[in-house]
Design a protein around this motif. Sequence first.
Motif, short mmCIF file in Angstrom:
data_model
loop_
_atom_site.label_atom_id
_atom_site.label_comp_id
_atom_site.label_asym_id
_atom_site.label_seq_id
_atom_site.Cartn_x
_atom_site.Cartn_y
_atom_site.Cartn_z
N GLN A 1 -4.66 7.25 -15.54
CA GLN A 1 -3.81 7.06 -14.37
C GLN A 1 -3.94 8.19 -13.36
N THR A 2 -4.01 9.43 -13.85
CA THR A 2 -4.10 10.52 -12.88
C THR A 2 -5.50 10.64 -12.29
N ARG A 3 -6.51 10.40 -13.11
CA ARG A 3 -7.88 10.60 -12.65
C ARG A 3 -8.39 9.45 -11.81
N VAL A 4 -8.15 8.25 -12.29
CA VAL A 4 -8.78 7.09 -11.65
C VAL A 4 -7.89 6.50 -10.57
N LEU A 5 -6.65 6.19 -10.94
CA LEU A 5 -5.80 5.47 -10.00
C LEU A 5 -5.25 6.38 -8.91
N ASP A 6 -4.97 7.63 -9.27
CA ASP A 6 -4.35 8.54 -8.32
C ASP A 6 -5.16 8.65 -7.03
N LYS A 7 -6.48 8.64 -7.17
CA LYS A 7 -7.36 8.78 -6.01
C LYS A 7 -7.17 7.62 -5.05
N ARG A 8 -6.72 6.49 -5.57
CA ARG A 8 -6.68 5.29 -4.73
C ARG A 8 -5.30 5.03 -4.14
N PRO B 1 0.81 -1.22 0.00
CA PRO B 1 0.00 0.00 0.00
C PRO B 1 0.84 1.27 0.00
N LEU B 2 1.95 1.27 0.74
CA LEU B 2 2.73 2.50 0.81
C LEU B 2 3.55 2.75 -0.45
N LEU B 3 3.71 1.71 -1.25
CA LEU B 3 4.40 1.91 -2.52
C LEU B 3 3.42 2.39 -3.59
N GLY B 4 2.15 2.51 -3.24
CA GLY B 4 1.11 2.86 -4.22
C GLY B 4 1.49 4.00 -5.16
N PRO B 5 1.86 5.16 -4.62
CA PRO B 5 2.22 6.27 -5.49
C PRO B 5 3.40 5.92 -6.41
N THR B 6 4.39 5.21 -5.87
CA THR B 6 5.54 4.81 -6.68
C THR B 6 5.09 3.86 -7.79
N THR B 7 4.26 2.89 -7.44
CA THR B 7 3.81 1.91 -8.42
C THR B 7 3.04 2.60 -9.54
N LEU B 8 2.22 3.56 -9.17
CA LEU B 8 1.46 4.29 -10.19
C LEU B 8 2.41 5.00 -11.15
N PHE B 9 3.41 5.62 -10.58
CA PHE B 9 4.38 6.34 -11.42
C PHE B 9 5.13 5.35 -12.31
#
Lengths: 293, 378
Positions: free
Chosen positions: A282-289, A208-216
């Motif tokens: 990615q920015t609209r949908v995944l970023d929120k999560r 979970p804490l890698l979420g932002p990294t994984t999205l990028f």
Amino acid sequence: MRRLAGEAVAGALMTLPAGIAYLLLLLLPTLATVLLAFTDYELGAPALGWIGLDNFREMLADRGFGVSVRNTVVYVGLVTPVSILGGLGLALLVEAGVKGRAFFRAVFFLPVVSLTVAMAAAWQYLLHPTIGPVNAALRAMGVGTPFWLSSSDTVLLSLAAIGVWESIGFNMVLFMAGLTAIPRELYAAAEVDGARGGFDRFRLVTWPLLGPTTLFVLTISMIRSLRVFDTVAVLTQGGPNKASEVLLFTMYQQGFTYLRLGYSAAITLVFLAVVLALMWVQTRVLDKRVHYA
Amino acid sequence: MAGITISGVVRQFGATPVLQGVSLTVEPGEFMALVGPSGCGKTTLMRIIAGIETADAGEIVIGNRTVTRLRPAERDIAMVFQSYALYPHLTVRENIAVPLAMRRLSTPERMPLLGRLLPGTRAKRAAIGEEVVRAAAPLGLAALLDRRPGQLSGGQRQRVALARAIIRRPAAFLMDEPLSNLDAALRVQTRREIVDIHRAAGVATLYVTHDQAEALTMADKVAVMMGGELLQVASPEAIYADPADLRVAGFIGSPRINTLAAEADAAGRVTVAGLPAGLRTEARGTLTLALRPEALRPAPAGLPAVLEHLEFLGDGLLLHARHAPDGAPLIARLEPEAREGLQPGAALRLGFAPGRALLFGADGRRVATRADAALVAA
């Protein structure tokens, strides 16, 4: 009031150089590409005609373009997940190790800084059907020896493997940065709260804490693999029989081999649209999560 | 009921000893404050008790089980971290539920989709949910259960961390400076709440802090640690009035205790700068006389001093002076009315009752004193 107006003018003047550069170097070329996409312009032709959506119609009808899109999708579908999961796995392994962190980081990052075109020669040798070490090893094990880059069954797979090799180190470094940003206390809390094994800790804290990294990493990996070009241009030229023809290679051929700049610009536009759509999702949908602030 | 017993815990970081054979017992149901300046090893000791760090030597018993070799999850403890260490991606409800979910649900049952399909998961989850609500309500978290930690204030986060610690009814609570990130007003209020939680749970609690006021106000017993050693373990009253070591006397109490160089002659009579202090001792040679600020007051006889300035505190008055013979600073705490007739720059004498004088040997250990019979008789 007068002073404020003066400041506004001064501000505008100061942004002018950057504004002009942006206009000349980014906005106008993009605009030109967009406009060209609706013409039948060929390089060196004395005139160009406005043909509306004809280029896009031709694309839809062109079987070759369809194959190119399909190949690109397959390539992205192979390279993105493998290089992300592989990068994450390597990052976890290297971070968990006590020694040699810098060494492994350098080793896996090497493909990223090396020149793809030059490395492609090495790959050509490695994957050579008769003299290549890969097939020599397979022969020694008594397994079949595929024509890696010259058979339409395996060529995309081989290119995807090279693509993974190219980006796995990059993803690993990004994940390592993400891992160091996770507070150590959270792992301690997870242990006290009853997370016994590494998998529990990974599920409760790391992932979970890698979420932002994984999205990028996902965004970067998809766009990088979508842009696959140099290995195709150097190793296969889209062959055999269009089995490794990808979007950017088709665009390149139309524009620079057949000099059909209008059609090539239309393909570029499609490519841009796909990239923008991906980024939007990615920015609209995944970023929120993945951001928890 | 369980307590915590640690014996002979040694820990070194490289060549630097951090804990030099620490032994400590927290009785069942007792609230023990472990206090000391930063870097004294108190947090390391707590992390070793929790199992997050390992000791180089020594044994840890929680309840009646030796847990030295067990993982934190198996030690039956709960811990509140200085940073709270809440899971940022989980709601308050989910955060508080983690210790129960980790223990009552199997790995497949905890899976996001698969878990819901397994029989029994739903009932277990419902039971956990009820317990979460029950633990959260007294801490005033009922309305915040569906928020994420990022949407909470520092005080609210702190309560979530407390709720997560108490939900499982562990054998011991460990708290690592839980109040140090709160503002002053909230800190005082939360002190009370933590003491109440401890009383309600009746669980052995070890509370690490660098704030002596927290230690004195909250704890049943205070352990003072410095340089990786426990200097004294006693009730707050005893730690304050009867310190066993000069470093304890200096660390506990604000303003800081007054110290003066003293000497005991061959007969055991104590003198300060050559003047008799009205005390006798068994010790000989160089000593340190320590006096709490409230033990000193202007008197016809006593330590000769020069008044420097007065500090009015509303409910009291601090008198700052210098000891005339050697210039050592002296502070006396007086009633506000005592201001009358005190002039900065004036010479005065500061007297003390012999029973309130604390005497320490050259090694810093406390030495016994008694009033000098000759003077008392006079």
